[in-house]
Design a protein around this motif. Sequence first.
Motif, PDB file in Angstrom:
ATOM      1  N   ALA A   1       0.845  -1.203   0.000  1.00  0.00           N
ATOM      2  CA  ALA A   1       0.000   0.000   0.000  1.00  0.00           C
ATOM      3  C   ALA A   1       0.872   1.242   0.000  1.00  0.00           C
ATOM      4  O   ALA A   1       1.949   1.274   0.608  1.00  0.00           O
ATOM      5  CB  ALA A   1      -0.912   0.008   1.225  1.00  0.00           C
ATOM      6  N   PHE A   2       0.398   2.247  -0.701  1.00  0.00           N
ATOM      7  CA  PHE A   2       1.093   3.527  -0.774  1.00  0.00           C
ATOM      8  C   PHE A   2       0.132   4.616  -0.301  1.00  0.00           C
ATOM      9  O   PHE A   2      -1.032   4.665  -0.726  1.00  0.00           O
ATOM     10  CB  PHE A   2       1.549   3.831  -2.203  1.00  0.00           C
ATOM     11  CG  PHE A   2       2.565   2.862  -2.726  1.00  0.00           C
ATOM     12  CD1 PHE A   2       3.918   3.097  -2.559  1.00  0.00           C
ATOM     13  CD2 PHE A   2       2.171   1.695  -3.366  1.00  0.00           C
ATOM     14  CE1 PHE A   2       4.854   2.199  -3.047  1.00  0.00           C
ATOM     15  CE2 PHE A   2       3.102   0.792  -3.849  1.00  0.00           C
ATOM     16  CZ  PHE A   2       4.453   1.042  -3.685  1.00  0.00           C
ATOM     17  N   GLY A   3       0.597   5.470   0.575  1.00  0.00           N
ATOM     18  CA  GLY A   3      -0.215   6.566   1.084  1.00  0.00           C
ATOM     19  C   GLY A   3       0.609   7.816   1.242  1.00  0.00           C
ATOM     20  O   GLY A   3       1.805   7.857   0.936  1.00  0.00           O
ATOM     21  N   ARG A   4      -0.038   8.832   1.722  1.00  0.00           N
ATOM     22  CA  ARG A   4       0.604  10.123   1.938  1.00  0.00           C
ATOM     23  C   ARG A   4       0.251  10.603   3.337  1.00  0.00           C
ATOM     24  O   ARG A   4      -0.810  10.292   3.866  1.00  0.00           O
ATOM     25  CB  ARG A   4       0.138  11.118   0.877  1.00  0.00           C
ATOM     26  CG  ARG A   4       0.892  12.435   0.872  1.00  0.00           C
ATOM     27  CD  ARG A   4       0.399  13.329  -0.260  1.00  0.00           C
ATOM     28  NE  ARG A   4       0.690  12.764  -1.558  1.00  0.00           N
ATOM     29  CZ  ARG A   4       1.849  12.943  -2.207  1.00  0.00           C
ATOM     30  NH1 ARG A   4       2.808  13.671  -1.661  1.00  0.00           N
ATOM     31  NH2 ARG A   4       2.028  12.398  -3.391  1.00  0.00           N
TER      32      ARG A   4
ATOM     33  N   ALA B   1      -2.226   8.983   8.654  1.00  0.00           N
ATOM     34  CA  ALA B   1      -0.952   8.319   8.371  1.00  0.00           C
ATOM     35  C   ALA B   1       0.212   9.281   8.533  1.00  0.00           C
ATOM     36  O   ALA B   1       0.131  10.455   8.143  1.00  0.00           O
ATOM     37  CB  ALA B   1      -0.963   7.750   6.955  1.00  0.00           C
ATOM     38  N   ASN B   2       1.279   8.782   9.125  1.00  0.00           N
ATOM     39  CA  ASN B   2       2.548   9.498   9.226  1.00  0.00           C
ATOM     40  C   ASN B   2       3.661   8.568   8.788  1.00  0.00           C
ATOM     41  O   ASN B   2       3.476   7.352   8.675  1.00  0.00           O
ATOM     42  CB  ASN B   2       2.797   9.990  10.653  1.00  0.00           C
ATOM     43  CG  ASN B   2       2.030  11.253  10.977  1.00  0.00           C
ATOM     44  OD1 ASN B   2       0.862  11.195  11.331  1.00  0.00           O
ATOM     45  ND2 ASN B   2       2.663  12.392  10.841  1.00  0.00           N
ATOM     46  N   LYS B   3       4.821   9.166   8.553  1.00  0.00           N
ATOM     47  CA  LYS B   3       5.938   8.338   8.106  1.00  0.00           C
ATOM     48  C   LYS B   3       6.345   7.323   9.171  1.00  0.00           C
ATOM     49  O   LYS B   3       6.937   6.289   8.840  1.00  0.00           O
ATOM     50  CB  LYS B   3       7.109   9.244   7.728  1.00  0.00           C
ATOM     51  CG  LYS B   3       6.844  10.059   6.480  1.00  0.00           C
ATOM     52  CD  LYS B   3       8.029  10.908   6.078  1.00  0.00           C
ATOM     53  CE  LYS B   3       8.241  12.059   7.041  1.00  0.00           C
ATOM     54  NZ  LYS B   3       9.278  12.999   6.573  1.00  0.00           N
ATOM     55  N   GLU B   4       6.022   7.611  10.445  1.00  0.00           N
ATOM     56  CA  GLU B   4       6.288   6.620  11.477  1.00  0.00           C
ATOM     57  C   GLU B   4       5.497   5.343  11.251  1.00  0.00           C
ATOM     58  O   GLU B   4       5.871   4.281  11.750  1.00  0.00           O
ATOM     59  CB  GLU B   4       5.942   7.191  12.863  1.00  0.00           C
ATOM     60  CG  GLU B   4       6.891   8.265  13.369  1.00  0.00           C
ATOM     61  CD  GLU B   4       6.508   9.657  12.911  1.00  0.00           C
ATOM     62  OE1 GLU B   4       6.974  10.621  13.502  1.00  0.00           O
ATOM     63  OE2 GLU B   4       5.744   9.771  11.932  1.00  0.00           O
ATOM     64  N   ASP B   5       4.376   5.450  10.518  1.00  0.00           N
ATOM     65  CA  ASP B   5       3.535   4.279  10.275  1.00  0.00           C
ATOM     66  C   ASP B   5       4.060   3.406   9.140  1.00  0.00           C
ATOM     67  O   ASP B   5       3.488   2.355   8.864  1.00  0.00           O
ATOM     68  CB  ASP B   5       2.110   4.736   9.939  1.00  0.00           C
ATOM     69  CG  ASP B   5       1.477   5.492  11.096  1.00  0.00           C
ATOM     70  OD1 ASP B   5       1.691   5.067  12.238  1.00  0.00           O
ATOM     71  OD2 ASP B   5       0.795   6.505  10.851  1.00  0.00           O
TER      72      ASP B   5
ATOM     73  N   VAL C   1       3.697  -1.163   3.884  1.00  0.00           N
ATOM     74  CA  VAL C   1       2.964   0.099   3.759  1.00  0.00           C
ATOM     75  C   VAL C   1       3.975   1.224   3.632  1.00  0.00           C
ATOM     76  O   VAL C   1       4.878   1.361   4.479  1.00  0.00           O
ATOM     77  CB  VAL C   1       2.046   0.347   4.969  1.00  0.00           C
ATOM     78  CG1 VAL C   1       1.433   1.748   4.904  1.00  0.00           C
ATOM     79  CG2 VAL C   1       0.950  -0.696   5.025  1.00  0.00           C
ATOM     80  N   PHE C   2       3.857   1.995   2.557  1.00  0.00           N
ATOM     81  CA  PHE C   2       4.733   3.141   2.326  1.00  0.00           C
ATOM     82  C   PHE C   2       3.926   4.422   2.555  1.00  0.00           C
ATOM     83  O   PHE C   2       2.800   4.538   2.075  1.00  0.00           O
ATOM     84  CB  PHE C   2       5.280   3.137   0.899  1.00  0.00           C
ATOM     85  CG  PHE C   2       6.204   1.986   0.616  1.00  0.00           C
ATOM     86  CD1 PHE C   2       7.573   2.120   0.812  1.00  0.00           C
ATOM     87  CD2 PHE C   2       5.726   0.769   0.178  1.00  0.00           C
ATOM     88  CE1 PHE C   2       8.431   1.066   0.554  1.00  0.00           C
ATOM     89  CE2 PHE C   2       6.568  -0.293  -0.079  1.00  0.00           C
ATOM     90  CZ  PHE C   2       7.935  -0.147   0.114  1.00  0.00           C
ATOM     91  N   VAL C   3       4.516   5.359   3.260  1.00  0.00           N
ATOM     92  CA  VAL C   3       3.870   6.645   3.530  1.00  0.00           C
ATOM     93  C   VAL C   3       4.788   7.751   3.024  1.00  0.00           C
ATOM     94  O   VAL C   3       5.895   7.921   3.539  1.00  0.00           O
ATOM     95  CB  VAL C   3       3.566   6.832   5.024  1.00  0.00           C
ATOM     96  CG1 VAL C   3       2.845   8.172   5.248  1.00  0.00           C
ATOM     97  CG2 VAL C   3       2.724   5.689   5.548  1.00  0.00           C
TER      98      VAL C   3
ATOM     99  N   ASN D   1      11.874   4.687   0.476  1.00  0.00           N
ATOM    100  CA  ASN D   1      11.315   4.576   1.823  1.00  0.00           C
ATOM    101  C   ASN D   1      11.414   5.933   2.491  1.00  0.00           C
ATOM    102  O   ASN D   1      12.304   6.739   2.196  1.00  0.00           O
ATOM    103  CB  ASN D   1      12.059   3.526   2.655  1.00  0.00           C
ATOM    104  CG  ASN D   1      13.522   3.860   2.846  1.00  0.00           C
ATOM    105  OD1 ASN D   1      14.207   4.258   1.901  1.00  0.00           O
ATOM    106  ND2 ASN D   1      14.028   3.718   4.062  1.00  0.00           N
ATOM    107  N   ASN D   2      10.497   6.193   3.395  1.00  0.00           N
ATOM    108  CA  ASN D   2      10.477   7.455   4.124  1.00  0.00           C
ATOM    109  C   ASN D   2      10.687   7.270   5.613  1.00  0.00           C
ATOM    110  O   ASN D   2      10.631   8.228   6.366  1.00  0.00           O
ATOM    111  CB  ASN D   2       9.145   8.183   3.872  1.00  0.00           C
ATOM    112  CG  ASN D   2       9.066   8.767   2.479  1.00  0.00           C
ATOM    113  OD1 ASN D   2       9.630   9.810   2.187  1.00  0.00           O
ATOM    114  ND2 ASN D   2       8.366   8.059   1.611  1.00  0.00           N
TER     115      ASN D   2
END
Length: 1583
Positions: A415-418, A473-477, A498-500, A788-789
Motif C-alpha cells: 500500500a502507498f499513502g501520503r 498516516a505518518n511516516k512513522e507508520d 505500507v509506504f507513507v 522509503n520514508n
Amino acid sequence: MMSLPFYQRHHEHYDRAYRHKALTSTVSQYQKETKSKAAVYAQGSTAYARGSAAYRHASAAGFSLDSSAAYSHGSSAYDLESAAYSYGSTAYDHSAAQSKRSAAYSLDSESLSRSSAAYSHASESINKLAAAYRLGSEAYSLGLKNSNLMIEDQSYKMSPKAKRAKQNLISEDKENEAMDYSVPIFTGREVNISGITDTEEERIKESAAYVAKRNLFATGEGVSVSKVAKSTSEEEHHEKKSRKVAIRESAERVAMKKTLEETQAFHKKLNQDKLLHAPEFIIEPRSHTIWEKENVVFRCSVAGWPAPRVTWYKNNVPIDVQAHPGKYIIESRYGLHSLEITTCEFDDTAQYRASAMNVKGEVSVYASLVVKRYKGEIDASLLHAGNLSMSPFAVTPYGYASRFEISFVDKFDVAFGREGETMSLGCTVVINPDIKRFKPDIEWYRNGVLITPSKWVQMQWSGERASLTLTHANKEDEGLYTLRVAMGEYYEEYSGYVFVRDADAEIPGAPGAPLDVQCLDANKDYVIVSWKQPAVDGGNPILGYFIDRCEVGTAHWTQCNENPVKFARFPVTGLIEGRSYIFRVRAVNKAGVSLPSRVSEPVAALDPADRARLRSHPSAPWTGQIIVTEEEPAEGVVPGPPTDLQVIEATKNYVVLSWKPPGQRGHEGIMYFVEKCVAGTEDWQRVNTEIPVKSPRFAVFDLSEGKSYCFRVRCCNSAGIGEPSEATEATVVDDKLDIPKAPGRIMPTRNTDTSVVVTWTEPPDAKELVGYYIESSVEGSGRWEPCNNNPVKGTRFICHGLSNGEKYIFRVRAVNAAGLSEFSQDSEPIEVKAAIAAPSQPYDIVVLESVRDSMVLGWKQPKVTGGTEITGYYVNYCEVVDGVPGKWKEANIKAVTERAYRIENLKENMVYQFQVAAANLAGVGTPSQPSKPFKCEEWTIAVPGPPHDVKCTEVRKDSLVLLWKEPVYTGRSPIVGYYVDMKETEAKEERWRSVNKKPLQKKYLKIDGLTQGVSYVFRVRATNQAGVGKPSDVTDAVLAETRPGTKEMVVDVDDNGVISLNFECDQMSPDSKFVWSKNYEPIEDDSRLNIDTKGGKSKASFKNPGEDDLGIYSCIVTDTDGVSSSYTIDEEEMKRLLALSHERQFPTVPLTSELAVEILEKGEVRFWLQAEKLSGNAKANFVFNDKEIFNGEKYKMKVDQKTGLIEMIMDKLEDKDEGTYTFQLQDGKATNQSSLVLIGDVFKKLRDEADFQRKDWQRKQGPHFVDELGWEVTDECNVMLKCKVANIKKETHIVWYKDDREIMVDEEHDFKDGVCTLLISEFSKKDAGTYEVILKDDRGKDSSELKLKDTAFADLMNEVCRRIALSATDLKIQSTAEGIRLYSYVTYYVEDLRVGWVHNDTQIKFTDRVKTGVTGEQIWLQINEPTPQDKGKYIMELFDGNTAHKKTIDLSGQAFDEAFAEFERLKQAAIAEKNRARVLGGLPDVVTIQEGKALNLSCTVWGDPTPEVSWLKNEKSFVSDANCILRFESGKNVSFSISTVSTHDSGKYSIVVKNKYGTETSDVTVSVYIPEEERESEQEKQK
C-alpha cells in the motif's frame, strides 16, 4: 478513573490512591504543654486495585494466598481475602480476620482496650489535623471503624526531627517487629489532560503526586514517630520537650502551612476535573479455556463516577440470571464485578462482554470462553484435579486433537499513502473448522512489534474480516505490517508493506517533516529530544532543525532553540518540575521550514529515580512508609561533592554533563551549580549563575567550537555550598559522533513485476546507525525518488512501486544522529521484471489410450509457470502391486513439449501410477501428486476415447472460446464430431447440459449466453458411428467476467492499403510471446501473413488478401493470465477491407461539398468547395473551359488549409463567362477535382440574379426598404399597411399613394424602430386599390408597392373577416313584441362576412317569420310569433372565406319559456299601445289671439274602441256653451271653437281622450290680448 470509597465521596479534595492497607498508625506529640496526646493514623486500602503496586506485583508473579508481603508494605490491618488481589475480591471477611490475625496483631484483651482508648484519644487530635489538611475526619474514623485492626499496647515518642528515609517493604515474617512510619499530609487531585492516552494520564497523576510528596519531605513536614515495643510503665512516661524541640515544632507548623498553600496553588494550575467521570476498566476480564463440567469466573474492576452499572453479555445478548437459575452468578462489590458460570457445557463457548455505563458514557471489554469436550478414555478426575500434564493425549485449548486451517482471502497488497491520509488494510479470514460464537485472536504487527489501538490506529474484526485503519498516516507508520490470526496453538500470518510519502510542503522546496520524535533521559527540568532525519530535503541541503514544546493540556507551542541544530538530538532545559510536555521537530533549508513532525509521547519533568519509584508504586498520593530512627541527626549539614561526573554527549552546540548526588547531603533536598573552565587553566566560571540545577543532568551551551573545556559541579542547600566534584577531563566542543560513511556494494536483484530487492554492505566504522534511506531513478532520467520514508534497519530492502519493463538504478545513504551520509555509488541498472522460478506441479493426469504394452497420458499445465515459459515435461511411473507402489522410474530422458506422452514397454495387465514434472529455465519443478492407478490393457471399446487438452480462452463476461484436441484413441470408426457439455461449477453432476445439438466438425466452439459473475466448467465428448465416447477431463472453473484492462483485436488498413490485425497487451512478463493462429490452428504458412511484434504490440499483416484468408484469427499471449482475443474475417468483411485498402492505395482528397456557386451581397459571384481535411502542402488549380485561370483583377482565389475551404470570387458575371468551371486539388499523393457547368438558362438565371443583387446593393446605399410594404389586421379589425426601412436620416421623407393619388397624412412619421405604417379603419371594398410608399432624400429614393386587388384584396378581406368573426360575442336572447331575437356583436360588419344560422343541425331557411339581419355592429336572427317548434340549439356561423366561426346558444327549456313569456308580455303591451286612446295631432301648444276674434282649434284622436273626449280649462271640467262650441265627430275629429274671444277666454285648455287601453291628455294654452289703441280707449273710458 476509579470510583471513590463510600467514606470519601463527600470530600472535594479526596485521596485518589486510597490509603495503603499496610499503613497502621503513627503518633504525634505536637502539643505536649497543654496535654499529651497519642494519634493513630490508619489508612485502610479497599479492594480497589488501581494504582496499587502491590496488586500489580502479585498478579504478575502469581503470588499465593498467604503471601502478604506481596500485597502490603507491612503487617495488614485489614483481613482481605486473597481474591481481592487476584481478579475481583469483593468483600472483607471480618470474622475470619479476627480469628486468624488476632495472634499477630494483639497481645490480649487488656492491650486491646488500651489501644482502643489510645485510638479514641487520638481520633480527636486527628480530626483537628485532618480538617486543617482538608482530608476529612470521616475518612479516617470510618476507615478505622470498619477494620479489624488490633493495636498493641505501646508507647510513642516524638522523633526530635523528621528524617527522610528509604521506603521499606515489610515481609510477613517481620509483622510482629517494631516498625517506624512517617505519613505525609497532602492529597492527590484528578488532572484532566486532553489528547493523551490513559497511560499518559496515569503518568501525569503520578508526577503531580510525587512533586507534592517530595516538596513535603524535602522540608521535613511529615509526621514522624518511632514505634518501639515498651513496657506498661514506660507507656505512661512522657519526656519533657526541650526548647529546641518546641522551636522545631513551631517551624514545622509554619512550613506545613506553606506547603498546604503551595499544594492548593499547584492543584489550581492543573486542569481540575469534576467528580463526574466516564467508566474505565482497571482490570479487564481474561479469557478462559476449561473442560466441561468445570466452573469459571470472569472478574473485572471498574472505576467511574457516578458508580457505573455493569451488565454482562453472552454473544452480545444480555445474560438473564432469572431465566437460568443457578447457571449464572453475578456479583458487584466495591467496584469489583464478577460473572460465575457453573457446570460449563460445550454450548457455553462464546464471547462474553462486560459493559459499564454511567451518565458520562459507556465502555465495554471482551473475554472469550472455550469449553473443551474430552474424547477418549481417561480418568476425568485428572481433569478436575488440575493435573493435565499427565494426559497422554494431544489436547489443545480448543478440544481434543483439534487442528485449524487458517487462510486469507481478499488480502491487502503493498500500500502507498501520503501523510495525513487515512489508510486501511484488511483481509478476509477463513477458518476451518468454524467454531460458532468463538472469536480468534487477531493481532497486528509493524516491523515485528505488536500494535496496540490508539488515536492513530484503529482495529476491527467483523467476524470474517480483520482490518486496520491508520486514521492519520505518518511516516512513522511506514513498515511491514503483519496480520496474525491464532486459534489456540495454530496461527497463520500474512504481511504487506505500507509506504507513507511526505505530505505536500506548504512552501515549495521545503524539506519533509522529521519523524519518530522521542524523549530521552528526562529529568526534573531537562529532557533530551531525539528524532530521525527525513528522506526528502526538498532539493536543498537541510540546514538544521527547530524543536518545539507544548505543555500537556494547552495548545501553545514554544520554540526551544533560536538557531537550527543539525544534530538529531537536543537537550531542552527550563522545564517546570512535575509538568508534562510534548515535543515536535521541524526541518529547515534555504527554501523554508517543513511541516512539523508527529508529536512525541508526553513526558513528565521528574527525577528518573523518582519516576522509577512511582512506576513500581504508582499510588497517587504516595502512601508508603519511611523508616526513621531515634537518633538525633546532624543539623545544617553542607552537602558533599557530587560523584561520577562525566560528559555523556558533546556536539558543536552543547555539552551534556551527568553526575551522581553526594552521599552526604543532610536532610534537605539539594541543588547544583555547574562550573566550567578552558582546559589548562583554573579560571572557573559558574554556568548557571541565577538558578541552581535540580537534576543531576545539565546541558552547557554557548561554548566555543573547537576549544577544550573542563567541568565540575557543586552541591548546595540551606547550609551552604559544598566542595566541587572532581573536574572532568578536557572535552573538545565538537561532534563526538561522526556522520557515517556511505554504504557500499549496492546490489539490486529481480523480485516481482513492480519491485526490486536491493542489498548493500554496512559503512565502515559506523556508530549508532538509525537506518538507511534508499532512492531509485529510471536510468537516464536524472530524477531520484525515495523508496522509503522511514529509515530501515538491516542491509536489505524491497523497493516497491516500480514500473514494469523500466531500467532502474539505486543508491543508499546511512543515517545516524549526526546526519545523513553521502550517497553510495549508483548500482548497476536492472530491468524491473519478475524473477523466474521452477514451475508448480502439473495436475489431473488421465489416460488417453491404452494398449497391451503402452499407455498415452495427458495432464494439465501447471498453474504457476515460474515467470518463464515451460520448456518441457518429465514423466515418471511405478508399478503398483497389491495396492503398494513400487520404485519410481523415468519414462523419458528428453523433455516432451506436448501435454500428452506415450509410455512404452509396459507390462500388460500391470497397474501403474504416474507422476509428471514441468521444467523451465529455472529447473525442474516438483512432480505432481501420483495419479490414480491405471491398468495397462488393450482398449477394445468401439466409441472414441476422451478428447484432451481442453482449455478456455477469450473469456469475457458473456462468452468464451473452448479448445480441445482430438482423442488419441478414435475407437473402431473415424470420429465424426464432438459434443460440448457445461454446467455451473457448484451444480451437481446431473446438471450437465449439452451446448450443441448437432456434432461439431471443428475442434473449437465459441460459447455465448454466459451469465456475468457465474463460474462454469466444461467437458468435451467425441462421437463416431458406434456412439458417443468418454468425456474429457473437466476444465478448471472459469468465471464469466471481462477482466479490467482487457483489450480486443482490431483490424486496420494503413495509408499504403495494407490490411493488418493488431493486438496489444500491457500484462506481459519478460518471457511472454504472441502466438497467432487461424481457426485456432497454429499458423505455419507465412506466405499469407507477415507477423511483426514489438514490445507489447503484435501485428499480423496480409500480404495478398483474398478468399483464402477468410477465417477466425486469434492471438494468445503466453505467460499471462489468459490474455487472448480473436477477429473473424468473412466474405462481407473482406470486401469492406479490400475497398478500404484500394481507397488507401489510391487516395482522394475527401470533400465535404462539391463545387458550388452563390451570389454575394454586391452581386459578386463566388465559386467554392469544402474539403474534409487539408495539409499545409495542399494546393488547387482553377480551370475555365479547359484553360487554367489565375488570380487577378477579375478572379480572386483563396485556399485555406486549416478549414479546407477553396474559393474563387468574380466581380461581375458577363456573357463571355458562360462555360465549365473546375477546381483541381492535390494534397500529397491524394488528388480530387470538382466541376460546375454554367450554360444556357442556368447561366442566364445566375447572371440575372447577380445583376439584381448588384442593383439591390446600390439601392441600399440610400434610404431603402428592408421589408417591402405589407399589411396586417389589428385587434380592432383595422388594416395597417407597414414596411420596414433602413438607412434613414432626419431629412428623409415618406409619401403614401393610392392609385397614384397621394394620401394626405396628418402626422409626420418618426420612423420609430425603422417601421412605417398607414392605418385604414373599417376596411371595405372601397379601400381596394394599389398602394405605394416612397422614401427619398438627397442620397436617392426607394419605393415599395402593394396591390390590394382581386386575390390580394380577397386574402386581406378574408383576414379582416376572420378577425371580425373572432371578435364576435357570445349569442344572447332578446324578446320583442314581434317574437324572440338571437344576436351577437362584432367590432364592425362588412358585407364580405357571410352569416348563416343553423337550428338543430338544420340550416335555417329565412321567411317573413324567421329572418336575419345586421343592425350596426349587431348580427341578429328574428323569430316572429315563436312556437314550441322553435325550441332547440341555434348556431351562428360566420364564414371569413376560409373558415367558419361558430357561436352557439340553446333556446329550449327554461331559456325558451322565459323568452316566450317575455314575448307575450311585450306583445300585449304593444297591442295596448297600439289601441289606446291618443291625440294624434292638430293642437298647438300655445295660441295667441286678439280679443274679439274667432278661435277654431281642431285635432284628430284615435282609439279602439273609440275613446271618450272631454275638455278641461285650467284643470277644471269644461263643457260647450254658446260662446264655446266643442264637437267630436266621426269618432276621431275633435274641434274647439269660440266665436268671439275675450280676455276671459285666456287659459290652459286640455283635451282628455280615454278608452279601455289608456288615457292621454293634450294641452294648449290660449292667450287673448287687447290691441294697444283699444286698451288706451278703454282706459280713457274708465277714467
